[in-house]
Structures are given as C-alpha cells and as structure tokens.
Design an enzyme around this catalytic site. Structure first.
Site, PDB file in Angstrom:
ATOM      1  N   GLU A 444       0.926  -1.188   0.026  1.00 52.23           N
ATOM      2  CA  GLU A 444      -0.148  -0.085   0.213  1.00 52.23           C
ATOM      3  C   GLU A 444       0.817   1.441  -0.088  1.00 52.23           C
ATOM      4  O   GLU A 444       0.527   2.213   0.743  1.00 52.23           O
ATOM      5  CB  GLU A 444      -1.062   0.165   1.445  1.00 52.23           C
ATOM      6  CG  GLU A 444      -2.114  -1.060   1.118  1.00 52.23           C
ATOM      7  CD  GLU A 444      -3.064  -0.679  -0.024  1.00 52.23           C
ATOM      8  OE1 GLU A 444      -2.696   0.523  -0.916  1.00 52.23           O
ATOM      9  OE2 GLU A 444      -3.669  -1.645  -0.696  1.00 52.23           O
TER      10      GLU A 444
HETATM   11  C1  LIG Z   1       2.962  -9.607   0.636  1.00 51.10           C
HETATM   12  C2  LIG Z   1       2.490  -8.375  -0.489  1.00 51.10           C
HETATM   13  C3  LIG Z   1       1.084  -8.097  -0.760  1.00 51.10           C
HETATM   14  C4  LIG Z   1       0.874  -7.239  -1.908  1.00 51.10           C
HETATM   15  N1  LIG Z   1      -0.469  -7.311  -2.138  1.00 51.10           N
HETATM   16  C5  LIG Z   1      -0.633  -6.236  -3.308  1.00 51.10           C
HETATM   17  C6  LIG Z   1      -1.956  -6.001  -3.651  1.00 51.10           C
HETATM   18  O1  LIG Z   1      -2.972  -7.010  -3.281  1.00 51.10           O
HETATM   19  N2  LIG Z   1      -2.126  -5.476  -4.883  1.00 51.10           N
HETATM   20  C7  LIG Z   1      -1.324  -4.830  -5.550  1.00 51.10           C
HETATM   21  O2  LIG Z   1      -1.276  -4.214  -6.560  1.00 51.10           O
HETATM   22  N3  LIG Z   1       0.233  -4.639  -4.911  1.00 51.10           N
HETATM   23  C8  LIG Z   1       0.376  -5.370  -3.910  1.00 51.10           C
HETATM   24  N4  LIG Z   1       1.633  -5.547  -3.481  1.00 51.10           N
HETATM   25  C9  LIG Z   1       2.650  -4.628  -4.007  1.00 51.10           C
HETATM   26  C10 LIG Z   1       3.313  -3.720  -3.117  1.00 51.10           C
HETATM   27  O3  LIG Z   1       1.970  -2.496  -3.038  1.00 51.10           O
HETATM   28  C11 LIG Z   1       4.535  -3.139  -3.862  1.00 51.10           C
HETATM   29  O4  LIG Z   1       5.564  -4.220  -3.468  1.00 51.10           O
HETATM   30  C12 LIG Z   1       5.017  -1.766  -2.973  1.00 51.10           C
HETATM   31  O5  LIG Z   1       4.067  -0.984  -3.734  1.00 51.10           O
HETATM   32  C13 LIG Z   1       6.499  -1.449  -3.373  1.00 51.10           C
HETATM   33  O6  LIG Z   1       6.690  -1.804  -4.796  1.00 51.10           O
HETATM   34  P1  LIG Z   1       8.014  -2.615  -5.276  1.00 51.10           P
HETATM   35  O7  LIG Z   1       7.891  -4.011  -4.500  1.00 51.10           O
HETATM   36  O8  LIG Z   1       8.141  -2.651  -6.735  1.00 51.10           O
HETATM   37  O9  LIG Z   1       9.094  -1.790  -4.761  1.00 51.10           O
HETATM   38  P2  LIG Z   1       9.905  -0.558  -5.717  1.00 51.10           P
HETATM   39  O10 LIG Z   1       8.839   0.455  -6.077  1.00 51.10           O
HETATM   40  O11 LIG Z   1      11.014  -1.252  -6.523  1.00 51.10           O
HETATM   41  O12 LIG Z   1      10.663   0.092  -4.285  1.00 51.10           O
HETATM   42  C14 LIG Z   1      11.750  -0.210  -3.947  1.00 51.10           C
HETATM   43  C15 LIG Z   1      12.392   0.816  -2.785  1.00 51.10           C
HETATM   44  O13 LIG Z   1      12.613   2.119  -3.504  1.00 51.10           O
HETATM   45  C16 LIG Z   1      12.110   2.984  -2.835  1.00 51.10           C
HETATM   46  N5  LIG Z   1      11.435   3.811  -3.942  1.00 51.10           N
HETATM   47  C17 LIG Z   1      10.516   3.825  -4.945  1.00 51.10           C
HETATM   48  N6  LIG Z   1      10.129   4.702  -5.552  1.00 51.10           N
HETATM   49  C18 LIG Z   1      10.661   5.815  -4.554  1.00 51.10           C
HETATM   50  C19 LIG Z   1      10.235   7.204  -4.384  1.00 51.10           C
HETATM   51  N7  LIG Z   1       9.497   7.782  -5.572  1.00 51.10           N
HETATM   52  N8  LIG Z   1      10.859   8.130  -3.496  1.00 51.10           N
HETATM   53  C20 LIG Z   1      11.594   7.318  -2.812  1.00 51.10           C
HETATM   54  N9  LIG Z   1      11.787   5.976  -2.569  1.00 51.10           N
HETATM   55  C21 LIG Z   1      11.374   5.313  -3.574  1.00 51.10           C
HETATM   56  C22 LIG Z   1      10.818   2.254  -2.150  1.00 51.10           C
HETATM   57  O14 LIG Z   1      10.278   2.986  -0.950  1.00 51.10           O
HETATM   58  C23 LIG Z   1      11.672   0.957  -1.768  1.00 51.10           C
HETATM   59  O15 LIG Z   1      12.301   1.201  -0.611  1.00 51.10           O
HETATM   60  C24 LIG Z   1       2.083  -6.460  -2.405  1.00 51.10           C
HETATM   61  C25 LIG Z   1       3.188  -6.777  -2.008  1.00 51.10           C
HETATM   62  C26 LIG Z   1       3.600  -7.696  -1.143  1.00 51.10           C
HETATM   63  C27 LIG Z   1       4.995  -8.090  -0.733  1.00 51.10           C
END
Ligand SMILES: Cc1cc2nc3c(=O)[nH]c(=O)nc-3n(C[C@H](O)[C@H](O)[C@H](O)COP(=O)(O)OP(=O)(O)OC[C@H]3O[C@@H](n4cnc5c(N)ncnc54)[C@H](O)[C@@H]3O)c2cc1C
Length: 602
Positions: A444
C-alpha cells in the site's frame, strides 16, 4: 495466550479523543447509540478472540497452498470467513442500501483493529474487499454497484486490488496491462499482475478483481490508466455466476510473514479460459477511461488507513503477549535486592520495554481513531466543517499508514526482546508478530511513498495550512496542561511544547524549501513523517492525560485505568516526544549527509 480485545481503552479513545458523542449526532449516524456501539464492540471482540485469533498460528504453520491454479487456504479459514461475513461484519461501515450496517468509520475502526489483531493474514481478505466496495461506490455505475456491491458486502464474493506488475511497483505510471474495447461495451484485459493479495482462494464463490490497465489510445504515464472490474467467474444480469473468465493464478509467493494470505501472480487474457472462443479477460470499465488512478486512490486511501490499523493491531497483540510473558518468567534478583529471582516484569528495563510498546500502540491508536472521526465529520457535517475535516483526514492518512507501521516493527521487535531467547524461537509466537509486521511498511505504498505524499500533496501544496491548524490545536492543549497542578501533566506540557515548536519549524522549512531545493526536502521526508507521527501521538496522549485527570475527580472513576493513562502519556513525553527536536534537525540540516556521496561511490 490468545488475544483479548482492549475494549475499555478503545471506548476511552472513541469518547474522550475522537469525538464519538458529536459524531453520533451527525445526520445518518442515529443508529450509533451508546448501547449499539458498546454491543458492536463486545460482539466483534467475541468473534475475533474465539474464532479468528486461534487460527493465527496455524496460518503460519500451514499457509495457503497453490495447486494447478487453485489455492487452498489454511484449515479453518473458510468457516471463520463464513462466521465473519454472515454476522454482517464486512458491511459495518457500508451503506444499508447495499446490505451494510451504515455505521460511522469511527465505529468500524476498532472493529478493524480487532480483526487485524486476531489474524493479520485472514484480515487481508476483508480489508481488500472493503477497498473494492469503496471504489465501486465512489466511481462505479449503478449497474456495477447493484450487481457487485451487495455480494461483496454479504461475503458471497470477495474483492482484490490489482495495481502491481513486474516493472510497475511504486511507480504506477509504468503499468502495461492492456484493455481493448469491444462492440458490446465491455473490454478485453490482458497482462500480468504480481503480488495480488487474496488474488486466488477458496473462501468465496467468486473473486472480483479491480484492475489497472491501459486502453490502446491512452496517453502515456498515469494519465492513461483506467480501472476495470474483472470477475473470476462471469456474472450474468441476474447476479448469478457463470463461465470462468480468462484470468489464471500462475503461482503464489513464499513469504517472510503473513504466510496464510495468498499473494498471487495473476495472468490475464492469455487464452487459458477463452470467453466466447476468444482470449482476453472480460472487464467492465469503472467510471471513465483514463481516470483509473484517481479512483484507485480512493481505494488506496481506505486501504492505507486500514494498513495503518494493521500496524496498531499487531503492536497490541505483541504487547499483550510480552506483558503476559514478563509476569511469568522468573529471572535474576531485583536490583534493590530480593530473597531470590523475581518475575522479569520487576526489572526496570523490562518495564521500559513494555511501556515503550504500550505507549506507542496507544498513541498510534489515538491518531487513527481521531482520523476516522474526521472522516465521519467530512461526510456528515455542514459544508465548512466538512472541508476542514476532509483536509485534516487526508493529512493524517500517510501518518496513520507510515508511522503506525514503522512503529509496529519497533514494537514487535521489543516484544521479542522481552521474551529473550524464547522470543527468537518460533514456538512462542513472538517471532511471528515481528515477521508479519515487516510487510506493513512496504505494501500500500512504502514508507517513503507515504512520506513523499505528506511532504508534497499534504504540506507544500497548501503552504502548510492544514499542518498549521493542527499545530495551533496542539498549542491549545499545551496551554491547558500548563494550568494543571500535577507534576506529570507539567512534564508532558514541557515535552509537548518543545516538540510542537520543532514540528512548526519543520513545516516552515518544507514549505519554504520545496520550490528551491526539492532534493533536500525529500531527503528529509521520512524523518518528517516520523516526527509528525510522534508529535501527533504525543498530542493525543496529552489530551488523554487531561481527560483522565478530569475523570479522576469523579466518585465512580476507575482510578487504576485513568492513572495508567496519565503515566503512559508521561512515558511517551519523556521517551518519544523528546526525540522530535533531533528529528527536526535531521530534516532541516540532514540533507547534505544524505546526498553528498555520489551513486558510483556506493
Ligand atoms: C505480501 C505482499 C502483498 C501485496 N499485495 C498487493 C496487492 O494486493 N495489490 C497490489 O497491486 N500490489 C500488492 N503488493 C505490491 C506492493 O504494493 C509493492 O510491493 C509496493 O508498492 C512496492 O513496490 P515494489 O515492490 O515494486 O518496490 P519498488 O517500487 O521497486 O521500491 C523499492 C525501494 O525503492 C523505494 N522507492 C521507490 N520509489 C521511490 C520514490 N519515488 N521515492 C523514494 N523512494 C522510492 C521504495 O520505498 C523501496 O524502498 C503486495 C506486495 C507484497 C510483498
């Protein structure tokens, strides 16, 4: 020990801090009488502690299993979900017109907390269903609402939120899934979604996916994203489920925590279940084309609030376990001397750990319930009050999500520390709380994404107006504390006053620097979020201490409960509020250390 709902504490926060008495007077809230609210909390607590909480450990040991595209959930989940939905809990805050109970969000908030405390993995299914209901109520056509919302509310079907793709995590501008319009007004959806919570399961007869995708002519970036409703089984006009739609669960993830919650990879439209001989999942547009992200934000704000509640809930559960263990475990003599070893709760540092857990949990709960109350005012009071309450609620959402979840990692970690070596061993269950809490700062929107929202949309955009209104109210509380005769209240006043001054300086800095040195402001965004969380938490506990002191004057007061409230606020003032000036320094002058080292040097 299982979970005991802290109903007395919840009731205190509702009445003394979050404005329950005023909210039940707002139009539409007539049913939220004192008796009803008390009965709702009691009934909810019963189901959660007796039915849902006992499945928490089992979910960790026997998580959901994927086989050939189908997911079997932990034994007992199906029956618990039936008990939850048939008692009407999914509909607690949704309109009576669609089968809900229509109660204020402020009454739903403690119920959400109890559900999440009982079993974080199980609770994710209702959490996401709530988000889907809210999005459909806000943006869906009459047809979509009447066909889908009642069955989401009564638990016949559940909802999901499909944003994430392999290349689109925090950055939803990169969503690639496609939606091709058809002559009959539907769309055919194709693409891959990952990490979809309860994207596949056996708890209900159908799963209603809300999916972000792009139409062929859509502009690039976030302005070209639309929202679609895609059912797992097609739904006919009379509401009955028919043939399988072209969406398939390719796998579920193996995770650090919340193991019983199936996290699915979903493949849309690859022809595994062709509809009418054609590949492509049938989807229905929600609202208008290219406004999907806007609608998804409605869902995300509701879900972000609830994920914040998850942080509070798991912290409460970890605290209860640690407190019980500390009374039981006998180790070491008392520092002041004792005939033999004593229960560890006697040792000052174990007390410090327990107070840290308790005070942080209570502070976060108070912020969240106050935010829920503001949401209700924003939907029921006169126009001017609504506007201010909505802005205040929106300011608090990233704090509820970001700070409560970061806090939950610290608190569940402290819970392990109280247990000593037994905390590191899985059998006690303390480790599960820590592992389960770890996702909360990630999904989220990570903490950084919440902090960016707080800095940009919620602080800089309005010149700090909402933050400054809160600061004025905090100064009012500090003035009321200055008049108090008790030493505890005066100490709280002193720490609150210094924290509020630091908070005000940070808000001024963010507003002034946003347009001149944006990288520096964003280098301090997470410290700003933390500082805001602690200051708001300290403010709410200061208000609680004032209310408790007033309560102590009454003849039938529960002295132990109210004195504990004052002591908890005092702890938070001395141990948490005092960190705010340091965090302010990190925000205002910490950027050079963050940004000086070039990327190649890492
Ligand atoms: C168990 C689980 C359940 C989930 N459930 C859902 C679901 O139901 N529906 C759904 O759609 N998604 C879901 N997700 C996905 C989740 O919302 C994403 O994992 C999350 O939004 C982060 O995206 P990412 O994993 O691609 O990380 P990334 O976006 O690659 O981020 C990696 C790092 O970079 C940082 N970062 C990225 N952009 C910025 C920025 N602009 N400024 C500062 N820092 C930044 C982040 O804070 C993080 O530390 C789920 C994930 C998990 C693990």
């Amino acid at each position: 020990m299982s979970y005991v709902a802290p109903i007395k504490e919840m009731q205190f926060v509702l009445d003394e801090l979050a404005g329950m008495r005023e909210i039940r007077l707002l139009p539409g809230n007539e049913d939220a009488t004192e008796e009803t609210v008390a009965a709702v909390l009691e009934e909810n607590a019963k189901l959660m502690s007796e039915v849902v909480a006992p499945l928490n450990r089992l979910g960790d040991l026997e998580p959901s299993v994927w086989r050939n595209g189908e997911v079997t959930t932990t034994p007992g989940f199906k029956e618990a979900f039936k008990a939850f939905t048939s008692a009407g809990w999914q509909g607690i805050q949704h309109p009576a017109q669609y089968g809900g109970q229509g109660l204020p969000k402020l009454v739903a908030a403690p119920c959400m907390e109890m559900l999440q405390s009982a079993n974080l993995s199980f609770a994710l299914c209702p959490l996401l269903t709530d988000g889907a209901i809210e999005a459909l109520l806000t943006a869906g056509s009459d047809d979509l609402r009447s066909r889908f919302v009642p069955k989401l509310i009564d638990g016949t079907w559940t909802g999901t939120m499909n944003l994430t793709e392999p290349q689109a995590g925090s950055d939803l501008a990169q969503v690639k899934s496609r939606a091709v319009p058809q002559a009959d007004g539907t769309y055919r959806i194709s693409g891959q979604k990952i990490f979809i919570t309860f994207g596949e399961h056996d708890l209900a007869e159908n799963i209603i996916h809300l999916v972000l995708a792009r139409t062929p002519e859509a502009p690039a970036g976030v302005k070209g994203i639309s929202l679609f409703l895609v059912p797992k089984f097609l739904v006919s006009d009379d509401g009955s489920c028919g043939a399988r739609n072209d969406v398939f669960c390719a796998s579920i993830e193996h995770k650090l925590g919340i193991k019983a919650s199936p996290t699915a990879v979903l493949i849309y439209g690859d022809g595994k279940f062709p509809v009418g001989g054609q590949p492509g999942a049938v989807g229905y547009l929600v609202g208008e084309e290219n406004r999907g992200l806007e609608y998804m934000f409605i869902m995300m704000n509701a879900a972000r609030f609830q994920v914040g509640m998850q942080g509070i809930a798991i912290a409460e559960r970890a605290y209860q376990k640690a407190a019980a263990f500390a009374k039981d475990r006998v180790q070491s003599r008392a520092v002041e001397g004792s005939p033999g070893p004593v229960a560890i709760i006697h040792h000052p540092d174990v007390r410090r750990l327990l107070m840290f857990m308790r005070a942080n949990t209570e502070a976060a709960r108070a912020i969240a319930y106050v935010a829920a109350g503001l949401f209700d005012v924003a939907h029921g009071a006169d126009a001017e009050q609504r506007k201010h309450a909505q802005a205040a609620y929106e300011y608090l959402v990233p704090i509820v999500k970001g700070w409560s979840t970061e806090m939950s990692i610290d608190v569940t970690s402290a819970g392990i520390q109280v247990h000593g070596g037994m905390g590191f061993i899985e059998e006690t269950g303390a480790a599960q709380f820590y592992r389960d809490a770890r996702i909360l700062t990630i999904y989220e929107g990570t903490t950084a994404i919440q902090a960016n929202d707080l800095v940009g949309r919620k602080t800089a955009r309005d010149g700090g107006a909402v933050a400054k209104r809160f600061i004025a109210q905090m100064r009012g509380t500090a003035a009321a504390l200055a008049d108090a005769s008790s030493e505890d209240l005066r100490a709280i006043r002193s720490a609150l006053g210094e924290a509020v001054d630091a908070y005000a300086a940070v808000v001024d800095y963010v507003v002034k620097t946003f347009n001149t040195d944006i990288r520096s402001v964003f280098a301090g965004s997470v410290p700003y979020l933390k500082l805001a969380g602690i200051t708001h938490g300290g403010w709410q506990l200061a208000r609680a201490a004032l209310a408790a002191s007033r309560g102590l004057q009454s003849a039938d007061a529960d002295g132990t409960f109210l004195r504990t409230k004052v002591a908890t606020a005092r702890f938070f003032a001395d141990h948490m509020l005092t960190s705010v000036p340091g965090l302010a320094r990190s925000v205002v002058s910490g950027a050079s250390g963050v940004l000086a080292v070039p990327a190649e040097a890492f």
